[in-house]
Design an enzyme around this catalytic site. Structure first.
Site, PDB file in Angstrom:
ATOM      1  N   HIS A 126       0.850  -1.195   0.000  1.00 60.26           N
ATOM      2  CA  HIS A 126       0.000   0.000   0.000  1.00 60.26           C
ATOM      3  C   HIS A 126       0.886   1.244   0.000  1.00 60.26           C
ATOM      4  CE1 HIS A 126      -3.864  -2.049   0.714  1.00 60.26           C
ATOM      5  NE2 HIS A 126      -3.142  -2.904   1.402  1.00 60.26           N
ATOM      6  N   CYS A 128       1.973   4.824   1.331  1.00 64.15           N
ATOM      7  CA  CYS A 128       1.923   5.627   2.562  1.00 64.15           C
ATOM      8  C   CYS A 128       2.091   7.094   2.171  1.00 64.15           C
ATOM      9  CB  CYS A 128       3.026   5.203   3.530  1.00 64.15           C
ATOM     10  SG  CYS A 128       3.101   6.232   5.025  1.00 64.15           S
ATOM     11  N   CYS A 142       3.284   4.342  11.978  1.00 66.11           N
ATOM     12  CA  CYS A 142       3.299   4.550  13.425  1.00 66.11           C
ATOM     13  C   CYS A 142       4.050   5.833  13.767  1.00 66.11           C
ATOM     14  CB  CYS A 142       3.964   3.362  14.124  1.00 66.11           C
ATOM     15  SG  CYS A 142       4.007   3.515  15.929  1.00 66.11           S
TER      16      CYS A 142
END
Length: 294
Positions: A126, A128, A142
């Site tokens: 995916h 980011c 995170c």
């Protein structure tokens, strides 16, 4: 990454530094080991050793989560990887016309392509928006580690959660004794404001992170990422779910001794993953070879 992205990391390290000072210096050394009781000296020594083991393991796991590259799509994928696979198998197999098989496609049945990176996306990859690139088997970004959690650092992230929960609950458990004495009229005063604050911090973070860690270990048992759990929760069959034991093995590796140590042992390359069909077929081939006469 921007400088502001390191603020959560600095805050986390400051809280861990505070806990280290209060537990080791103010509690174990000053309160226990410097007391007149021999039993307290031994108790303080044991607690210092256990605390340091948990502290060091959690810190190493934390740093490895931060500084390990989660995984990115190689240039020319999938053709470059397919060519490398053919070259590697050319001398061992007459059937070297390999082709990477991908489980996931777009609505038109074509290979998924990232509109921002302009690259073909492997299964479970995916994009980011914070890292500005596609991440292999991306779980989430995170802020506490200023990094994405992906294929290559997911094990370290899980170990960080596990060891940090153990550290918090151990600290809170040891400091519960002076907390209980505060409510006894005849009890000796063993706690100060520093110990009280650390006890509260250990209890709150320990319970909160325990629930968070449980969620991720449930994901591991089902072989799903956080993104997959949210975006594909209505999916009837998870093709990557190979059974609880095999799912854990995919993350932590074959050697169970290394499961609890922050060293690399994850199986695979993050570009393709075994599915229910391929795993069953490979298992049947292994069983057939093992049962055939020599």
């Amino acid at each position: 990454m921007s400088t502001a992205g390191w603020i959560p990391f600095v805050m986390a390290e400051m809280m861990l530094g505070w806990s280290y000072y209060v537990f080791v210096i103010r509690w174990c050394v000053i309160t226990l080991m410097l007391s007149d009781q021999d039993r307290s000296y031994v108790e303080g020594g044991i607690e210092i050793v256990v605390f340091h083991v948990l502290f060091i393991l959690s810190q190493i796991s934390f740093l490895r989560t931060i500084y390990t590259e989660p995984g990115h799509i190689p240039d020319g994928f999938p053709d470059s990887v397919d060519a490398a696979s053919r070259n590697a198998n050319r001398s061992t197999s007459p059937h070297h016309h390999l082709k990477i098989r991908m489980e996931e496609t777009n609505k038109r049945g074509e290979l998924r392509q990232c509109n921002k990176c302009q690259k073909v996306k492997p299964d479970r990859a995916h994009h980011c928006s914070l890292c500005r690139r596609c991440v292999l088997k991306m779980d989430h970004h995170c802020p506490w580690v200023n990094n994405c959690i992906g294929f290559h650092n997911y094990k370290y992230f899980l170990l960080f959660l596990g060891w940090l929960v153990s550290l918090c609950l151990f600290t809170a458990g040891c400091l519960s004794k002076p907390m209980l004495l505060l409510f006894r009229a005849d009890g000796e005063r063993m706690a100060d404001i520093f110990i009280f604050i650390t006890f509260v911090m250990g209890s709150i973070f320990g319970v909160g992170l325990f629930l968070f860690a449980c969620t991720h270990f449930v994901y591991v048992s089902k072989n799903v990422t956080t993104i997959e759990a949210l975006e594909k929760k209505n999916r009837r069959i998870n093709p990557y779910n190979l059974g609880t034991s095999e799912n854990f093995r995919q993350i932590f590796g074959d050697n169970k001794i290394l499961w609890f140590i922050p060293v690399k042992s994850t199986i695979g390359d993050g570009l393709h993953f075994p599915t229910i069909n391929t795993y069953q077929r490979e298992s049947e081939e292994v069983d057939l070879l093992s049962s055939s006469p020599v």
